[in-house]
Design an enzyme around this catalytic site. Sequence first.
Site, PDB file in Angstrom:
ATOM      1  N   ARG A 198      -2.136  -5.028 -34.179  1.00  0.00           N
ATOM      2  CA  ARG A 198      -3.398  -5.710 -33.895  1.00  0.00           C
ATOM      3  C   ARG A 198      -3.723  -5.892 -32.418  1.00  0.00           C
ATOM      4  O   ARG A 198      -4.871  -6.179 -32.073  1.00  0.00           O
ATOM      5  CB  ARG A 198      -3.391  -7.089 -34.581  1.00  0.00           C
ATOM      6  CG  ARG A 198      -3.751  -7.009 -36.062  1.00  0.00           C
ATOM      7  CD  ARG A 198      -4.018  -8.396 -36.613  1.00  0.00           C
ATOM      8  NE  ARG A 198      -2.778  -9.121 -36.823  1.00  0.00           N
ATOM      9  CZ  ARG A 198      -2.682 -10.451 -36.884  1.00  0.00           C
ATOM     10  NH1 ARG A 198      -3.759 -11.206 -36.700  1.00  0.00           N
ATOM     11  NH2 ARG A 198      -1.523 -11.036 -37.107  1.00  0.00           N
TER      12      ARG A 198
ATOM     13  N   ASP B 121       4.317  -1.468 -44.605  1.00  0.00           N
ATOM     14  CA  ASP B 121       4.691  -2.874 -44.725  1.00  0.00           C
ATOM     15  C   ASP B 121       6.115  -2.951 -45.258  1.00  0.00           C
ATOM     16  O   ASP B 121       6.553  -2.051 -45.973  1.00  0.00           O
ATOM     17  CB  ASP B 121       3.731  -3.591 -45.691  1.00  0.00           C
ATOM     18  CG  ASP B 121       3.915  -5.101 -45.628  1.00  0.00           C
ATOM     19  OD1 ASP B 121       3.498  -5.691 -44.620  1.00  0.00           O
ATOM     20  OD2 ASP B 121       4.502  -5.680 -46.553  1.00  0.00           O
TER      21      ASP B 121
ATOM     22  N   ARG C 171      -8.286  -0.457 -39.048  1.00  0.00           N
ATOM     23  CA  ARG C 171      -8.033  -1.421 -40.115  1.00  0.00           C
ATOM     24  C   ARG C 171      -9.354  -1.902 -40.720  1.00  0.00           C
ATOM     25  O   ARG C 171      -9.464  -2.071 -41.938  1.00  0.00           O
ATOM     26  CB  ARG C 171      -7.245  -2.617 -39.583  1.00  0.00           C
ATOM     27  CG  ARG C 171      -7.065  -3.642 -40.663  1.00  0.00           C
ATOM     28  CD  ARG C 171      -6.042  -4.677 -40.405  1.00  0.00           C
ATOM     29  NE  ARG C 171      -6.221  -5.751 -41.373  1.00  0.00           N
ATOM     30  CZ  ARG C 171      -5.462  -6.814 -41.464  1.00  0.00           C
ATOM     31  NH1 ARG C 171      -4.455  -6.960 -40.648  1.00  0.00           N
ATOM     32  NH2 ARG C 171      -5.697  -7.735 -42.361  1.00  0.00           N
TER      33      ARG C 171
ATOM     34  N   TYR D 225      11.041 -12.933 -50.101  1.00  0.00           N
ATOM     35  CA  TYR D 225       9.618 -12.930 -50.478  1.00  0.00           C
ATOM     36  C   TYR D 225       9.444 -12.897 -51.991  1.00  0.00           C
ATOM     37  O   TYR D 225       8.550 -13.531 -52.547  1.00  0.00           O
ATOM     38  CB  TYR D 225       8.899 -11.734 -49.847  1.00  0.00           C
ATOM     39  CG  TYR D 225       8.786 -11.801 -48.342  1.00  0.00           C
ATOM     40  CD1 TYR D 225       7.759 -12.518 -47.735  1.00  0.00           C
ATOM     41  CD2 TYR D 225       9.705 -11.153 -47.520  1.00  0.00           C
ATOM     42  CE1 TYR D 225       7.646 -12.591 -46.357  1.00  0.00           C
ATOM     43  CE2 TYR D 225       9.603 -11.223 -46.139  1.00  0.00           C
ATOM     44  CZ  TYR D 225       8.575 -11.944 -45.562  1.00  0.00           C
ATOM     45  OH  TYR D 225       8.471 -12.020 -44.203  1.00  0.00           O
TER      46      TYR D 225
ATOM     47  N   ARG E 223       6.352  -3.046 -34.004  1.00  0.00           N
ATOM     48  CA  ARG E 223       4.901  -3.239 -34.250  1.00  0.00           C
ATOM     49  C   ARG E 223       4.030  -2.630 -33.159  1.00  0.00           C
ATOM     50  O   ARG E 223       2.953  -3.156 -32.850  1.00  0.00           O
ATOM     51  CB  ARG E 223       4.535  -4.716 -34.405  1.00  0.00           C
ATOM     52  CG  ARG E 223       4.936  -5.253 -35.750  1.00  0.00           C
ATOM     53  CD  ARG E 223       4.119  -6.451 -36.197  1.00  0.00           C
ATOM     54  NE  ARG E 223       4.948  -7.155 -37.166  1.00  0.00           N
ATOM     55  CZ  ARG E 223       5.346  -8.416 -37.055  1.00  0.00           C
ATOM     56  NH1 ARG E 223       4.919  -9.161 -36.070  1.00  0.00           N
ATOM     57  NH2 ARG E 223       6.127  -8.950 -37.958  1.00  0.00           N
TER      58      ARG E 223
END
Lengths: 355, 355
Positions: free
Chosen positions: A32, A78, A41, A155, A28
């Site tokens: 963020r 993703d 973003r 998921y 990552r």
Amino acid sequence: MKPTLKNDRFLRALRRQAVDVTPVWMMRQAGRYLPEYRATRSKAGNFMNLCQNPELACEVTLQPLDRFPLDAAILFSDILTIPDAMGLGLYFEEGEGPRFQHPVTDEEAVAKLAVPDPNDELRYVTDAVSLIRRELDGRVPLIGFSGSPWTLATYMVEGGSSKTFSCIKGMMYSRPDLLHRILAVLADSVSVYLAAQIEAGAQAVMVFDTWGGSLSPATYREFSLAYMTKIVEKLKADATTRDVPVVLFTKGGGQWLELMADSGCDALGLDWTTDLSDARARVGDRVALQGNIDPCVLYAPPDTIREQVAMTLASFGKGNGHVFNLGHGIHPAVNPEHAAALVEAVHELSRQYHQ
Amino acid sequence: MKPTLKNDRFLRALRRQAVDVTPVWMMRQAGRYLPEYRATRSKAGNFMNLCQNPELACEVTLQPLDRFPLDAAILFSDILTIPDAMGLGLYFEEGEGPRFQHPVTDEEAVAKLAVPDPNDELRYVTDAVSLIRRELDGRVPLIGFSGSPWTLATYMVEGGSSKTFSCIKGMMYSRPDLLHRILAVLADSVSVYLAAQIEAGAQAVMVFDTWGGSLSPATYREFSLAYMTKIVEKLKADATTRDVPVVLFTKGGGQWLELMADSGCDALGLDWTTDLSDARARVGDRVALQGNIDPCVLYAPPDTIREQVAMTLASFGKGNGHVFNLGHGIHPAVNPEHAAALVEAVHELSRQYHQ
């Protein structure tokens, strides 16, 4: 004509060849914790727009490389692109994580699952890979990736994130045949997806088995590792993909490294619950190792980060086959200067292990 | 004068003595999956009222024993009674898990921490233990318990549950001295708390290190295991507590069983990520083993539960030193008849291993 690779430390380490210093990248690393990421973003509107727009995905992929002398770039995307392309309707609820509009909970839903075409429904991913590879211009290698079949299935069956995995494990114990059908379609999907990423320019690929560690040894072998092994076998059986290193990472899989190395992959990702020295003694003559500092170390002051990097490097010791990384993704609240301290420390302090 | 213990399988297995069948109990056996528990809890008003009322705590402790032929009772309580008694203000938000009004985040808050008196602030716990022991009337042994220092500290520093443990690990890497002070007070608190439970009638004690598995090998030794070892040492040094078996359970601690056995404890709790056969080969000549079926097995039909019980028993094999349990607490959505099928299968199918 692809440009010459100027920094091949990462690929050399994955092949357990000699390097000048230990290569480093961070899971990552485009994320963020970087203000420039948050700006892009916000320009994109939402997370899936960012993933699905190749120009923006390329922009955020390159951002951490402009800040830190990282030795690899990783495609920004993703892990749930495949189930989304299968028509399950991925969406994100603020503070809730990913959700699916159409979870796969019965026979009928399983029967409908089909392998998505990586050059059609997932074209935005291969387009991003091509663009990033071109923009990288040989600075460092580009890593492609996918979620593992088991992790994607969690998921898909749970309809989103889970703490207990009660739906998918309920299926696993009650209707293992149904779960095996889901996993078989996913293994085929991941295989063609990674092959397409390689075709588009990915120079290494990584399979993220984020939730494999929730299984027992027997169910891990049957429901997660068996399908990752199929993927490795397919990639290694094809002349166009066989030379590209494959990294398997099961978070919480420290007890199963020998089994994972049996898959035929080139490297194992490790979280911080296993010492690199132990892992190396167990499987280091068969695979390279990637990891494994606790991402929480980045909350400490730079001097402590440096000490922890030194300990991690010492744990692996002298010799070939180590890619430095965090044991999981970098946290959003981390100060980017602390990430810089980590990368600098890896390069400086690892030189002594490569003489 | 305490009544004679009519069923001592559990205590015998913890001491690795011969038994007729493998003893079984289930973590969270007194819990939300039982309609009679939900009725008592609703009568209590809220969860903490239930824990703090000895009559009601006794009532729910005994409920699963009236349904299933379990071989042990475990005190109904919460792991966070100690920090609550330290004045941190435990409360529960619906669907949010436990929270503290006054998290321990700075030097000043750490300086204020003191060992709670188990016969004063925690008197409701020792009263419940005495009452349950009396009501059990020797049917089965009573287990007392506590959270581990590390696990209690995670809630105290984070202010509640956490996925990443960023606050406490930030403290661990930035101010280890501060965290060591918290853990030292907690180790003393847990020691006197467990000793008081034993004094009140607990016949075995278990330390739940629910979050030790989030640590690296080095930080696990320094910040979790070292403090659990202090607790074991204190209990084993005192004539009034030394004969009471101590069980340590670190969820996700399968890689560290040898280190845990070095603590001097009598038994290790295991989650389902480690095979009992492997665990037994590694530490089974030093400690008993308690576990380890995945609680999700209870979502399967009774026939499958029986097969999975058979596999777990076979994994341990013949001989002494196995207490059957789940690898973590029973889930609220489980059908009680499935729990009955598990208990029955353990007793029936284990007889062959004890001839």
